[in-house]
Write a protein that holds these residues in place. Sequence first.
Motif, mmCIF file in Angstrom:
data_model
loop_
_atom_site.group_PDB
_atom_site.id
_atom_site.type_symbol
_atom_site.label_atom_id
_atom_site.label_comp_id
_atom_site.label_asym_id
_atom_site.label_seq_id
_atom_site.Cartn_x
_atom_site.Cartn_y
_atom_site.Cartn_z
ATOM 1 N N VAL A 154 -9.143 -23.406 16.365
ATOM 2 C CA VAL A 154 -9.765 -22.113 16.604
ATOM 3 C C VAL A 154 -10.121 -21.613 15.207
ATOM 4 C CG1 VAL A 154 -9.483 -19.768 17.461
ATOM 5 C CG2 VAL A 154 -8.456 -21.674 18.709
ATOM 6 N N LYS A 155 -11.407 -21.705 14.910
ATOM 7 C CA LYS A 155 -11.934 -21.443 13.578
ATOM 8 C C LYS A 155 -11.191 -22.319 12.582
ATOM 9 C CE LYS A 155 -13.665 -17.827 10.588
ATOM 10 N NZ LYS A 155 -12.941 -16.996 9.646
ATOM 11 N N ASP A 156 -10.325 -21.744 11.746
ATOM 12 C CA ASP A 156 -9.617 -22.516 10.724
ATOM 13 C C ASP A 156 -8.152 -22.759 11.065
ATOM 14 O OD1 ASP A 156 -8.862 -19.879 10.527
ATOM 15 O OD2 ASP A 156 -9.208 -19.717 8.371
ATOM 16 N N ALA A 157 -7.768 -22.463 12.298
ATOM 17 C CA ALA A 157 -6.372 -22.613 12.714
ATOM 18 C C ALA A 157 -6.203 -23.805 13.654
ATOM 19 C CB ALA A 157 -5.894 -21.331 13.407
ATOM 20 N N LEU A 158 -5.389 -24.748 13.256
ATOM 21 C CA LEU A 158 -5.065 -25.881 14.119
ATOM 22 C C LEU A 158 -4.122 -25.388 15.209
ATOM 23 C CD1 LEU A 158 -5.141 -28.947 14.688
ATOM 24 C CD2 LEU A 158 -3.195 -29.170 13.111
ATOM 25 N N VAL A 159 -4.503 -25.595 16.477
ATOM 26 C CA VAL A 159 -3.666 -25.128 17.580
ATOM 27 C C VAL A 159 -2.990 -26.261 18.338
ATOM 28 C CG1 VAL A 159 -4.895 -22.952 17.869
ATOM 29 C CG2 VAL A 159 -5.633 -24.945 19.181
ATOM 30 N N GLY A 160 -3.429 -27.483 18.128
ATOM 31 C CA GLY A 160 -2.800 -28.598 18.802
ATOM 32 C C GLY A 160 -3.424 -29.921 18.407
ATOM 33 N N ILE A 161 -2.658 -30.978 18.621
ATOM 34 C CA ILE A 161 -3.095 -32.345 18.326
ATOM 35 C C ILE A 161 -2.889 -33.164 19.590
ATOM 36 C CG2 ILE A 161 -2.685 -34.398 16.900
ATOM 37 C CD1 ILE A 161 -1.374 -32.467 14.821
ATOM 38 N N ILE A 162 -3.894 -33.953 19.939
ATOM 39 C CA ILE A 162 -3.786 -34.841 21.090
ATOM 40 C C ILE A 162 -3.998 -36.277 20.609
ATOM 41 C CG2 ILE A 162 -4.652 -35.446 23.381
ATOM 42 C CD1 ILE A 162 -5.951 -32.631 23.482
ATOM 43 N N HIS A 163 -3.039 -37.145 20.902
ATOM 44 C CA HIS A 163 -3.244 -38.570 20.661
ATOM 45 C C HIS A 163 -3.876 -39.123 21.924
ATOM 46 C CE1 HIS A 163 -1.762 -42.899 20.477
ATOM 47 N NE2 HIS A 163 -2.716 -42.776 19.569
ATOM 48 N N TYR A 223 0.805 -32.877 20.992
ATOM 49 C CA TYR A 223 1.687 -32.482 19.898
ATOM 50 C C TYR A 223 1.300 -31.080 19.439
ATOM 51 C CZ TYR A 223 2.564 -37.509 19.518
ATOM 52 O OH TYR A 223 2.893 -38.819 19.781
ATOM 53 N N GLY A 224 2.263 -30.382 18.876
ATOM 54 C CA GLY A 224 1.991 -29.086 18.284
ATOM 55 C C GLY A 224 1.285 -29.257 16.953
ATOM 56 N N PRO A 225 0.769 -28.167 16.403
ATOM 57 C CA PRO A 225 0.013 -28.250 15.149
ATOM 58 C C PRO A 225 0.856 -28.622 13.934
ATOM 59 C CG PRO A 225 0.283 -25.962 15.833
ATOM 60 C CD PRO A 225 0.799 -26.820 16.953
ATOM 61 N N GLU A 226 2.166 -28.536 14.049
ATOM 62 C CA GLU A 226 3.028 -28.842 12.912
ATOM 63 C C GLU A 226 3.781 -30.159 13.092
ATOM 64 O OE1 GLU A 226 5.341 -25.329 12.162
ATOM 65 O OE2 GLU A 226 3.539 -24.103 12.011
ATOM 66 N N GLU A 227 3.222 -31.059 13.880
ATOM 67 C CA GLU A 227 3.872 -32.351 14.145
ATOM 68 C C GLU A 227 4.097 -33.111 12.830
ATOM 69 O OE1 GLU A 227 5.696 -35.501 15.411
ATOM 70 O OE2 GLU A 227 5.264 -33.854 16.801
ATOM 71 N N ALA A 228 5.355 -33.447 12.557
ATOM 72 C CA ALA A 228 5.740 -34.087 11.295
ATOM 73 C C ALA A 228 5.067 -35.442 11.079
ATOM 74 C CB ALA A 228 7.262 -34.239 11.232
ATOM 75 N N LYS A 229 4.872 -36.230 12.140
ATOM 76 C CA LYS A 229 4.308 -37.575 11.951
ATOM 77 C C LYS A 229 2.868 -37.541 11.458
ATOM 78 C CE LYS A 229 4.826 -39.549 16.014
ATOM 79 N NZ LYS A 229 4.695 -40.371 17.209
ATOM 80 N N PHE A 230 2.183 -36.395 11.590
ATOM 81 C CA PHE A 230 0.802 -36.271 11.117
ATOM 82 C C PHE A 230 0.677 -35.271 9.964
ATOM 83 C CE2 PHE A 230 0.498 -36.944 15.850
ATOM 84 C CZ PHE A 230 0.342 -38.312 15.770
ATOM 85 N N ALA A 231 1.805 -34.964 9.316
ATOM 86 C CA ALA A 231 1.828 -33.920 8.285
ATOM 87 C C ALA A 231 0.858 -34.187 7.138
ATOM 88 C CB ALA A 231 3.250 -33.742 7.747
ATOM 89 N N ASN A 232 0.765 -35.424 6.669
ATOM 90 C CA ASN A 232 -0.134 -35.724 5.552
ATOM 91 C C ASN A 232 -1.594 -35.526 5.942
ATOM 92 O OD1 ASN A 232 1.854 -36.357 3.629
ATOM 93 N ND2 ASN A 232 2.012 -38.446 4.384
ATOM 94 N N LYS A 278 -0.397 -22.720 31.193
ATOM 95 C CA LYS A 278 -1.139 -21.456 31.270
ATOM 96 C C LYS A 278 -0.829 -20.584 30.052
ATOM 97 C CE LYS A 278 -1.430 -21.003 36.307
ATOM 98 N NZ LYS A 278 -0.925 -20.282 37.480
ATOM 99 N N ALA A 279 0.440 -20.540 29.670
ATOM 100 C CA ALA A 279 0.841 -19.739 28.512
ATOM 101 C C ALA A 279 0.185 -20.269 27.235
ATOM 102 C CB ALA A 279 2.361 -19.728 28.374
ATOM 103 N N GLU A 280 0.127 -21.584 27.107
ATOM 104 C CA GLU A 280 -0.509 -22.185 25.929
ATOM 105 C C GLU A 280 -2.007 -21.883 25.921
ATOM 106 O OE1 GLU A 280 -0.187 -24.569 22.357
ATOM 107 O OE2 GLU A 280 1.149 -23.315 23.535
ATOM 108 N N ALA A 281 -2.665 -21.982 27.058
ATOM 109 C CA ALA A 281 -4.090 -21.666 27.150
ATOM 110 C C ALA A 281 -4.327 -20.192 26.806
ATOM 111 C CB ALA A 281 -4.610 -21.979 28.549
ATOM 112 N N LYS A 282 -3.439 -19.322 27.246
ATOM 113 C CA LYS A 282 -3.556 -17.894 26.908
ATOM 114 C C LYS A 282 -3.417 -17.687 25.399
ATOM 115 C CE LYS A 282 -1.617 -13.303 27.795
ATOM 116 N NZ LYS A 282 -1.977 -12.875 26.462
ATOM 117 N N ARG A 283 -2.491 -18.422 24.790
ATOM 118 C CA ARG A 283 -2.314 -18.318 23.333
ATOM 119 C C ARG A 283 -3.607 -18.707 22.620
ATOM 120 N NH1 ARG A 283 -0.866 -21.293 18.863
ATOM 121 N NH2 ARG A 283 -0.749 -23.266 19.971
ATOM 122 N N TYR A 284 -4.253 -19.782 23.088
ATOM 123 C CA TYR A 284 -5.534 -20.192 22.502
ATOM 124 C C TYR A 284 -6.562 -19.071 22.664
ATOM 125 C CZ TYR A 284 -4.021 -25.177 22.632
ATOM 126 O OH TYR A 284 -3.386 -26.373 22.470
#
Length: 170
Positions: free
Chosen positions: A27-36, A57-66, A150-156
């Motif tokens: 959402v603009k410059d904010a990562l809201v989620g990662i999908i493999h 995965y959430g936006p702060e997933e450690a395995k994709f931190a780099n 639904k809660a996650e979609a509302k957050r987006y």
Amino acid sequence: GKEAGGQLVDQRFCPRIVEGELRYNLVKDALVGIIHKKPKEGGISAVGGTGSIYTYYGPEEAKFANLTKGFLEGDLAKIMPALDLAEEPVPLWWTTDFILASPEGTPAEEEKWIVGEFNCSCVGISKCLAAYCKDDTPNATYDDIVDEDKAEAKRYGDLMGVKALSIMEG
């Protein structure tokens, strides 16, 4: 070519696409989620409806931190200028798909990822796929989405409102 107004990019084939790609939802410059998005066995496309497997995965997933740090703190600011749109903001709701390009066995901190796609014209909220009507679910509705999604979609949506207002206010 670009001089004639074209925007086609030629990119090398990345054989590790069979392992899937990472979709960064922004959402603009904010990562809201990662999908493999992993293609079904034997495939190279992870487009919805092809039997591909999606892992969220959430936006702060450690395995994709780099990758996340490099993209958000380095590359993101270069995208619009590279498209000759330096005075424009990045889109409000968009995605970037990354394909792993490093040889197998590369340490995570040294991995190289290639952008396979930017999308800002046909972006959905994957958490709402349960409400998608298709042949096997012709009567799907909003009520088919679990409360957590639904809660996650509302957050987006709430974040989109905040970011849209920031764009309008300049």
